[in-house]
Design a protein around this motif. Structure first.
Motif, short mmCIF file in Angstrom:
data_model
loop_
_atom_site.label_atom_id
_atom_site.label_comp_id
_atom_site.label_asym_id
_atom_site.label_seq_id
_atom_site.Cartn_x
_atom_site.Cartn_y
_atom_site.Cartn_z
N GLU A 1 0.83 -1.20 0.00
CA GLU A 1 0.00 0.00 0.00
C GLU A 1 0.87 1.26 0.00
N GLU A 2 1.93 1.25 0.78
CA GLU A 2 2.84 2.40 0.83
C GLU A 2 3.50 2.63 -0.53
N ILE A 3 3.92 1.56 -1.18
CA ILE A 3 4.53 1.68 -2.50
C ILE A 3 3.52 2.21 -3.51
N ILE A 4 2.32 1.68 -3.47
CA ILE A 4 1.27 2.12 -4.39
C ILE A 4 0.94 3.59 -4.16
N GLY A 53 3.65 5.69 -5.63
CA GLY A 53 3.54 5.67 -7.08
C GLY A 53 2.41 6.54 -7.60
N LYS A 54 1.28 6.52 -6.91
CA LYS A 54 0.14 7.36 -7.31
C LYS A 54 0.50 8.84 -7.20
N ARG A 55 1.21 9.20 -6.14
CA ARG A 55 1.58 10.61 -5.96
C ARG A 55 2.52 11.09 -7.05
N ARG A 56 3.48 10.25 -7.42
CA ARG A 56 4.52 10.67 -8.35
C ARG A 56 4.26 10.25 -9.79
N GLY A 57 3.43 9.24 -9.97
CA GLY A 57 3.14 8.76 -11.32
C GLY A 57 4.13 7.74 -11.82
N LYS A 58 5.23 7.57 -11.11
CA LYS A 58 6.21 6.56 -11.49
C LYS A 58 7.08 6.20 -10.30
N LEU A 59 7.69 5.03 -10.40
CA LEU A 59 8.63 4.53 -9.40
C LEU A 59 9.80 3.89 -10.12
N THR A 60 10.92 3.83 -9.44
CA THR A 60 12.06 3.11 -10.01
C THR A 60 12.09 1.70 -9.43
N TYR A 61 12.75 0.82 -10.14
CA TYR A 61 12.92 -0.54 -9.63
C TYR A 61 13.71 -0.51 -8.32
N ILE A 79 4.57 -5.23 -9.49
CA ILE A 79 4.92 -4.41 -10.65
C ILE A 79 3.79 -4.44 -11.69
N ASP A 80 3.17 -5.59 -11.90
CA ASP A 80 2.02 -5.68 -12.80
C ASP A 80 0.87 -4.83 -12.29
N LEU A 81 0.62 -4.88 -11.00
CA LEU A 81 -0.44 -4.07 -10.40
C LEU A 81 -0.17 -2.59 -10.60
N LEU A 82 1.09 -2.18 -10.39
CA LEU A 82 1.45 -0.77 -10.59
C LEU A 82 1.20 -0.36 -12.04
N HIS A 83 1.60 -1.20 -12.98
CA HIS A 83 1.37 -0.90 -14.40
C HIS A 83 -0.12 -0.78 -14.69
N MET A 119 -2.39 0.18 -12.77
CA MET A 119 -2.90 1.39 -12.14
C MET A 119 -2.39 2.65 -12.83
N GLY A 120 -1.60 2.45 -13.88
CA GLY A 120 -1.08 3.60 -14.62
C GLY A 120 0.18 4.18 -14.02
N ILE A 121 0.82 3.44 -13.13
CA ILE A 121 2.06 3.90 -12.51
C ILE A 121 3.22 3.32 -13.30
N GLU A 122 4.06 4.19 -13.80
CA GLU A 122 5.19 3.77 -14.61
C GLU A 122 6.31 3.26 -13.70
N VAL A 123 6.91 2.15 -14.07
CA VAL A 123 8.07 1.62 -13.35
C VAL A 123 9.25 1.74 -14.29
N VAL A 124 10.25 2.52 -13.87
CA VAL A 124 11.39 2.84 -14.74
C VAL A 124 12.69 2.33 -14.12
#
Length: 78
Positions: A8-11, A14-22, A43-47, A49-54
């Motif tokens: 939940e914290e990671i999500i 990610g929602k606040r910033r729009g992306k996260l790094t590995y 990572i699939d869940l983040l994708h 939800m529209g959160i980019e993982v870079v």
């Protein structure tokens, strides 16, 4: 901290910033408690939800700017 709380914290981040790094995900998720399958699911869940993982942080954005934007959002919530 429970698995659900960590996810939940990671999500939320990610929602606040729009992306996260590995690296951010790997640092937040202790490998001794999570399997590779669980990390892939996150990572699939983040994708989904529209959160980019870079691979790496955008060089145009400094760590100070990221921290400042996160602080602003904390103040907005209170």
């Amino acid at each position: 901290m429970e698995k659900e709380d960590i996810f939940e914290e990671i999500i939320d981040r990610g929602k606040r910033r729009g992306k996260l790094t590995y690296d951010e995900i790997n640092n937040a998720v202790p490998s001794e408690y999570f399997s590779m399958d669980e990390l892939e699911e996150l990572i699939d869940l983040l994708h989904n939800m529209g959160i980019e993982v870079v691979d790496d942080q955008d060089p145009d954005i400094t760590e100070e700017e990221v921290l400042a934007s996160e602080e602003e959002e904390v103040y907005e919530k209170t």
